[in-house]
Scaffold this motif. Structure first.
Motif: not given
Length: 134
Positions: A61, A64-65, A87-88, A90-91, A94-95
């Motif tokens: 995370l 990513d951010v 936004r979190i 989306n992270g 992706e994980y």
């Protein structure tokens, strides 16, 4: 005859798998702002659902951010900066794509293993082994 008994034993030891990734739902991140810090309240619940180490998820995370952060004594993730739940989320998505779901069968029944310095995602459902990007 020996083959049949080995086959029977293998079938008995194979875990029951639902066969669909629809049963895999990650809780939506619950975030709030605390000054210039984003507090990810249900971070531990998300990590438990992903069946991954909180430190590994936190490191991903942060990358990513593009910020720093830490896990506080209550198990919440604290990220420097203002990030909304989308936004979190989306992270986390992706994980899941990179470290949890099997690229062969799409199921979340994977384990991360180290092999010769590389991280390998091993699927317990279909037996596939695939390297993951660091």
């Amino acid at each position: 005859m020996e083959y049949d008994s080995m086959l029977d034993r293998a079938i008995e030891e194979t875990p029951e798998i639902d066969g669909t990734s629809e049963r895999f739902e990650v809780p939506d991140p619950e975030v709030r702002q605390e000054g210039n810090t984003t507090v990810f309240e249900n971070f531990q619940a998300v990590c438990r659902r992903l069946d991954r180490e909180p430190d590994h998820v936190m490191q991903f995370l942060q990358n990513d951010v593009g910020t720093s952060g830490h896990i506080d004594e209550s198990g919440r993730a604290r990220l420097t900066g203002a990030f909304d739940a989308a936004r979190i989320g989306n992270g986390i998505d992706e994980y899941v794509e990179q470290y949890v779901l099997c690229p062969e069968c799409g199921l979340p029944d994977t384990r991360l293993e180290r092999e010769q310095g590389a991280i390998i995602r091993r699927c317990e459902a279909c037996g596939a082994r695939s390297p993951v990007e660091n």
